[in-house]
Scaffold this motif. Structure first.
Motif, mmCIF file in Angstrom:
data_model
loop_
_atom_site.group_PDB
_atom_site.id
_atom_site.type_symbol
_atom_site.label_atom_id
_atom_site.label_comp_id
_atom_site.label_asym_id
_atom_site.label_seq_id
_atom_site.Cartn_x
_atom_site.Cartn_y
_atom_site.Cartn_z
ATOM 1 N N GLN A 1 12.138 17.601 -10.244
ATOM 2 C CA GLN A 1 11.736 16.199 -10.121
ATOM 3 C C GLN A 1 12.028 15.360 -11.357
ATOM 4 O OE1 GLN A 1 7.784 15.478 -8.641
ATOM 5 N NE2 GLN A 1 7.866 17.151 -7.174
ATOM 6 N N ALA B 1 3.689 17.145 -10.557
ATOM 7 C CA ALA B 1 4.729 17.566 -9.615
ATOM 8 C C ALA B 1 4.138 18.488 -8.553
ATOM 9 C CB ALA B 1 5.854 18.275 -10.369
ATOM 10 N N TRP C 1 3.699 17.723 -4.520
ATOM 11 C CA TRP C 1 4.302 18.620 -3.532
ATOM 12 C C TRP C 1 3.260 19.108 -2.528
ATOM 13 C CZ3 TRP C 1 3.487 24.085 -3.120
ATOM 14 C CH2 TRP C 1 4.296 24.702 -2.148
#
Length: 337
Positions: free
Chosen positions: A152, A283, A287
């Protein structure tokens, strides 16, 4: 022949009875079930760890909640994240070496004491192997989070985060003089920037006029990460080069004049892993929020909250919160066996 037929019929009947009374899974994650037995073992490990740290296992929610139910929710939330991580790891070829698991377990065991750990595990009905499995799952989750962050965030983005939080990677060695008004600070500034003024002169003046309680002893000298200092102070200090003196700076403590002695900045190359680790938290959460549709929790335990990444209690206003369960405290009061 009759005895054989009777035994077959009895076996089939017992199997059917067993299937009929089997407890449904505590949760399913992308089709993978988390059984109540698995949850019980994990809750036993978390209870052990919490007890060793003299903390509760999960937080109770309301007067009718129980500590056992809170621990079940906390443990189930962790297991959901572990199961998602295991699936991602399997799909992307990520593994954790047994040696790393062993090292982490042995470090934990050494910190708490082998005998103490064994006694607590026994009291909670779990084993060292259960602890090792929890350690392994936790390490996999960390690895997955880092892998997600690497997909990312580009190096340019990490560089930007590094610059935005440069105070976390900069240690300042400064002297400062603290006074209670801008006028006094301006007079101090004139004295310490007069031609021929030295660091020793600065420190001597600090001992005479600074309201910093330690100034009389150390002349106002500080060596700290910039992020641990008042934001206005660190912002001014970070602009200085060694030997330079700031104009008066106001913080909640008063007015400062700062003398930069030295500063050490951790290069980006050395800080990158730490920045990536920090980025991995967001991140991973981002997710997981894309996977919420794959998570189903038995309502008797609660509901999965994608914001906190935990299983939250369903209050008594929700009819599903009153569903009886075979054993153990789940969403609130102990269930009827």
């Amino acid at each position: 022949m009759l005895p054989i037929l009777l035994s077959i019929v009895l076996a089939v009947a017992l199997a059917a009875c067993s299937d009929a009374t089997a407890r449904p899974p505590a949760a399913t994650v992308a089709g993978s079930s988390i059984s109540t037995d698995e949850l019980a073992r994990t809750a036993g490990v978390f209870s052990t760890v919490a007890g060793l740290q003299q903390q509760p296992c999960g937080q109770t929610d309301g007067a009718t909640d129980t500590q056992e139910a809170a621990c079940n929710r906390f443990s189930l939330g962790a297991m959901i994240l572990f199961r998602l991580s295991d699936q991602y790891a399997a799909q992307n070829g990520l593994t954790v070496e047994d040696a790393k698991v062993t090292k982490a377990f042995e470090t934990f065991q050494k910190n708490v004491g082998a005998d103490t750990l064994h006694a607590q595990l026994t009291a909670n009905g779990v084993t060292e192997d259960d602890v090792r499995e929890l350690v392994r799952a936790s390490l996999v989750q960390q690895q997955v989070a880092k892998a997600l962050a690497q997909t990312q965030f580009t190096d340019a983005q990490l560089q930007q985060q590094y610059q935005q939080s440069i105070g976390d990677y900069t240690t300042l060695h400064v002297d400062h003089i603290l006074v209670d008004s801008k006028a006094k600070a301006e007079e101090v500034y004139k004295q310490v920037t007069a031609p021929g003024s030295t660091l020793q002169d600065f420190q001597n003046l600090a001992k005479q006029v600074s309201t910093d309680p330690n100034a009389k002893k150390d002349g106002g000298e500080l060596t700290l990460p910039a992020s641990q200092l008042a934001s206005e102070f660190s912002a001014a200090a970070l602009t200085l080069k060694p030997g330079e003196i700031s104009k008066p700076v106001q913080t909640q403590y008063g007015w400062h004049v700062i003398y930069m002695i030295d500063k050490q900045v951790t290069p980006f190359a050395q800080a990158r892993d730490k920045i990536l680790q920090q980025a991995s938290t967001k991140a991973f959460q981002d997710w997981v929020q894309t996977q919420v549709g794959e998570i189903n929790v038995d309502p008797s335990f609660g509901r999965f909250d994608p914001t906190t990444l935990q299983v939250q209690r369903i209050t008594s206003t929700d009819p599903s919160a009153t569903q009886p369960t075979p054993s153990g405290a789940v969403n609130g009061a102990p269930a009827t066996p």
